[in-house]
Enzyme design. Structure first.
Site, short mmCIF file in Angstrom:
data_model
loop_
_atom_site.label_atom_id
_atom_site.label_comp_id
_atom_site.label_asym_id
_atom_site.label_seq_id
_atom_site.Cartn_x
_atom_site.Cartn_y
_atom_site.Cartn_z
N ASP A 207 22.23 53.92 -4.89
CA ASP A 207 22.41 55.32 -4.51
C ASP A 207 23.46 55.32 -3.39
OD1 ASP A 207 21.84 58.13 -4.02
OD2 ASP A 207 20.67 57.45 -2.30
N ASP B 11 24.01 58.48 -0.64
CA ASP B 11 23.56 59.17 0.57
C ASP B 11 22.26 58.57 1.11
OD1 ASP B 11 25.64 61.06 0.72
OD2 ASP B 11 24.65 62.33 -0.76
N ASP C 240 26.67 65.38 2.04
CA ASP C 240 26.82 66.82 1.84
C ASP C 240 26.65 67.58 3.16
OD1 ASP C 240 27.34 66.64 -0.86
OD2 ASP C 240 25.26 66.93 -1.46
N ASP D 136 24.19 61.85 -6.43
CA ASP D 136 24.34 63.30 -6.57
C ASP D 136 25.27 63.88 -5.50
OD1 ASP D 136 23.98 65.81 -7.61
OD2 ASP D 136 21.93 66.09 -6.89
N ASP E 152 16.78 55.80 -2.01
CA ASP E 152 15.93 56.38 -0.96
C ASP E 152 15.25 57.68 -1.38
OD1 ASP E 152 17.30 58.94 0.73
OD2 ASP E 152 18.61 57.84 -0.62
#
Length: 268
Positions: A32, A34, A43, A123, A203
């Site tokens: 992942d 972030d 973001d 994402d 996470d």
């Protein structure tokens, strides 16, 4: 998602006729981004690209569950209106710190490129992720990056789109990481690349969805105390044995590197 030789449960160490050409173990490592590779949610970090470094309250309140991608499209449009351009965004992404121990994990992977295929599923957005990975000098480690498409329009505004559509009820409208991972494994299998194990470092709640689909041969590394970790613990309490992958929580990514190093020593 079985990646071992059929019928015997042993790793697929050999390919072709006979046993004359052994090949090293091949593992897939999924990251992942972030709050996994970097310490922040990127973001949220992009607000620093705006002169006032803050969002209007009506905009902040416009976020709806499951539609975060659409919310970020509005945020980026606002930042564009405030004069934020490519250089401003790039500087923000490049300066987000890596999580503790992540340089050590990247160094380990750099030394073992022939054993690990590395991909990233996030994402966030492609522009921001690639900017950070290049700044950290590790972009070449990743065979593929799966994230929401992004780019700059004629006005110089950073624009964002959804990655795909799906039918998963547990994931945001724009991305199901389980769907991405499952399709990637199927694609690699068609290319005659079989992985003995999948390792997943994440996470968030959206990392829990793909991790549930992994097998007992696989290992998930949830960041300790974050949603993915809590959700795996809750599943084990409610449905013992339902979560098949081995769970190895981490506070420093150096712990992940040490686990993988020990695994290689054992020649699993």
């Amino acid at each position: 998602m079985r990646r071992c030789c059929q019928g015997v449960g042993l790793p697929c160490l050999f390919k072709g006729v006979g046993m004359a050409t052994p090949r090293p173990p091949r593992y897939l490592l999924v990251f992942d981004f972030d709050e996994t590779i970097v310490v922040e949610n990127s973001d949220d970090s992009v607000v620093r690209a705006a002169p006032g470094r803050a969002l209007p309250e009506p905009l902040r309140q416009s976020q709806r569950q499951g539609s975060y991608n659409e919310y970020m499209q509005r945020v980026l449009a606002f930042l564009g209106d405030q004069g934020a351009r490519a250089g401003d965004f790039r500087a923000v992404y490049e300066n987000i710190p890596l999580t503790p121990g992540m340089p050590e994990l990247f160094q380990f992977l750099s030394k073992n490129r022939e054993l690990f295929e590395v991909i990233l599923i996030s994402d966030a957005n492609v522009f921001g992720i690639e900017a950070k990975l290049r700044a950290a000098g590790v972009h070449s480690l990743f065979r593929k990056i799966f994230s929401n498409p992004s780019g700059f329009d004629k006005r110089g505004y950073l624009t964002l789109g959804p990655y795909h559509s799906h039918k998963c009820l547990d994931c945001p409208d724009n991305m199901c990481k389980r769907k991405i991972l499952t399709e990637y494994l199927a694609e690699r299998a068609r290319e005659e690349v079989e992985f003995e194990r999948v390792f997943y470092v994440g996470d968030g709640a959206n990392d829990f969805c793909p991790s549930v689909a992994l097998t007992s041969a696989d290992v998930v590394f949830p960041r300790k105390g974050f949603p993915m970790h809590r959700m795996s613990q809750e599943m084990e309490k409610k449905q013992p044995g339902a979560f098949q992958a081995t769970v190895v929580p981490w506070e420093s990514a150096a712990e992940v590197a040490r686990y993988l190093q020990e695994l290689l020593k054992k020649k699993c």
